[in-house]
Design a protein around this motif. Structure first.
Motif, PDB file in Angstrom:
ATOM      1  N   UNK A  46      32.863  46.578  36.996  1.00  0.00           N
ATOM      2  CA  UNK A  46      33.555  46.231  38.232  1.00  0.00           C
ATOM      3  C   UNK A  46      34.341  44.943  38.010  1.00  0.00           C
ATOM      4  N   UNK A  47      35.249  44.645  38.901  1.00  0.00           N
ATOM      5  CA  UNK A  47      36.114  43.477  38.763  1.00  0.00           C
ATOM      6  C   UNK A  47      35.342  42.166  38.590  1.00  0.00           C
ATOM      7  N   UNK A  48      34.290  41.882  39.359  1.00  0.00           N
ATOM      8  CA  UNK A  48      33.572  40.620  39.155  1.00  0.00           C
ATOM      9  C   UNK A  48      32.880  40.514  37.790  1.00  0.00           C
ATOM     10  N   UNK A  49      32.653  41.633  37.111  1.00  0.00           N
ATOM     11  CA  UNK A  49      32.039  41.618  35.784  1.00  0.00           C
ATOM     12  C   UNK A  49      33.035  41.251  34.685  1.00  0.00           C
ATOM     13  N   UNK A  50      34.317  41.282  34.998  1.00  0.00           N
ATOM     14  CA  UNK A  50      35.355  40.938  34.037  1.00  0.00           C
ATOM     15  C   UNK A  50      35.297  39.446  33.753  1.00  0.00           C
ATOM     16  N   UNK A  51      35.452  39.076  32.497  1.00  0.00           N
ATOM     17  CA  UNK A  51      35.444  37.662  32.133  1.00  0.00           C
ATOM     18  C   UNK A  51      36.718  36.992  32.630  1.00  0.00           C
ATOM     19  N   UNK A  52      36.596  35.738  33.034  1.00  0.00           N
ATOM     20  CA  UNK A  52      37.736  34.971  33.511  1.00  0.00           C
ATOM     21  C   UNK A  52      38.835  34.953  32.452  1.00  0.00           C
ATOM     22  N   UNK A  53      40.060  35.217  32.890  1.00  0.00           N
ATOM     23  CA  UNK A  53      41.212  35.223  32.004  1.00  0.00           C
ATOM     24  C   UNK A  53      41.477  36.555  31.329  1.00  0.00           C
ATOM     25  N   UNK A  54      40.582  37.508  31.466  1.00  0.00           N
ATOM     26  CA  UNK A  54      40.729  38.817  30.815  1.00  0.00           C
ATOM     27  C   UNK A  54      41.418  39.816  31.732  1.00  0.00           C
ATOM     28  N   UNK A  55      41.937  40.862  31.104  1.00  0.00           N
ATOM     29  CA  UNK A  55      42.620  41.947  31.810  1.00  0.00           C
ATOM     30  C   UNK A  55      41.743  43.189  31.841  1.00  0.00           C
ATOM     31  N   UNK A  56      42.000  44.028  32.807  1.00  0.00           N
ATOM     32  CA  UNK A  56      41.366  45.325  32.904  1.00  0.00           C
ATOM     33  C   UNK A  56      42.322  46.298  33.555  1.00  0.00           C
ATOM     34  N   UNK A  57      42.013  47.562  33.453  1.00  0.00           N
ATOM     35  CA  UNK A  57      42.830  48.605  34.071  1.00  0.00           C
ATOM     36  C   UNK A  57      42.000  49.239  35.175  1.00  0.00           C
ATOM     37  N   UNK A  58      42.593  49.339  36.353  1.00  0.00           N
ATOM     38  CA  UNK A  58      41.883  49.911  37.497  1.00  0.00           C
ATOM     39  C   UNK A  58      41.587  51.381  37.223  1.00  0.00           C
ATOM     40  N   UNK A  59      40.305  51.742  37.341  1.00  0.00           N
ATOM     41  CA  UNK A  59      39.885  53.133  37.215  1.00  0.00           C
ATOM     42  C   UNK A  59      39.785  53.776  38.597  1.00  0.00           C
ATOM     43  N   UNK A  60      39.540  52.960  39.621  1.00  0.00           N
ATOM     44  CA  UNK A  60      39.435  53.470  40.983  1.00  0.00           C
ATOM     45  C   UNK A  60      38.818  52.448  41.904  1.00  0.00           C
ATOM     46  N   UNK A  61      38.828  52.768  43.182  1.00  0.00           N
ATOM     47  CA  UNK A  61      38.223  51.932  44.222  1.00  0.00           C
ATOM     48  C   UNK A  61      37.117  52.753  44.876  1.00  0.00           C
ATOM     49  N   UNK A  62      35.943  52.154  44.991  1.00  0.00           N
ATOM     50  CA  UNK A  62      34.795  52.842  45.576  1.00  0.00           C
ATOM     51  C   UNK A  62      34.920  52.915  47.099  1.00  0.00           C
ATOM     52  N   UNK A  63      34.857  54.123  47.624  1.00  0.00           N
ATOM     53  CA  UNK A  63      34.849  54.344  49.078  1.00  0.00           C
ATOM     54  C   UNK A  63      33.399  54.459  49.536  1.00  0.00           C
ATOM     55  N   UNK A  64      33.054  53.781  50.628  1.00  0.00           N
ATOM     56  CA  UNK A  64      31.698  53.878  51.154  1.00  0.00           C
ATOM     57  C   UNK A  64      31.538  55.056  52.104  1.00  0.00           C
TER      58      UNK A  64
END
Length: 80
Positions: free
Chosen positions: A2-20
């Motif tokens: 998830x986004x908060x697990x990404x290290x500061x300064x790093x990039x990631x690619x969105x896989x999706x957004x969790x719907x509740x």
């Protein structure tokens, strides 16, 4: 991851957004802001002492987000 697990300064690619659930307004708003599958995001920095808010960049726009909202964004890690 998830986004908060990404290290500061790093990039990631969105896989999706969790719907509740159906009609999830927060998930819809995150997608409206640009958190859509395939979009590159970067965790710019975190609040004091590694906390909240998270400063996130998607496209050319930066957002301050709460950890709970950012945790709904699923990522695939990407080398910077």
């Amino acid at each position: 991851m998830t986004l908060p697990e990404l290290q500061t300064g790093r990039h990631g690619v969105v896989a999706g957004v969790h719907d509740t659930g159906p009609g999830d307004a927060v998930a819809r708003r995150l997608r409206d802001l640009g958190f859509v599958a395939g979009e590159t995001v970067r965790l710019v920095t975190r609040g004091p002492m590694g906390g909240e808010p998270l400063l996130v960049q998607v496209g050319g726009t930066r957002f301050a987000m709460r950890t709970a909202e950012a945790a709904r964004i699923r990522l695939q890690p990407q080398d910077a």
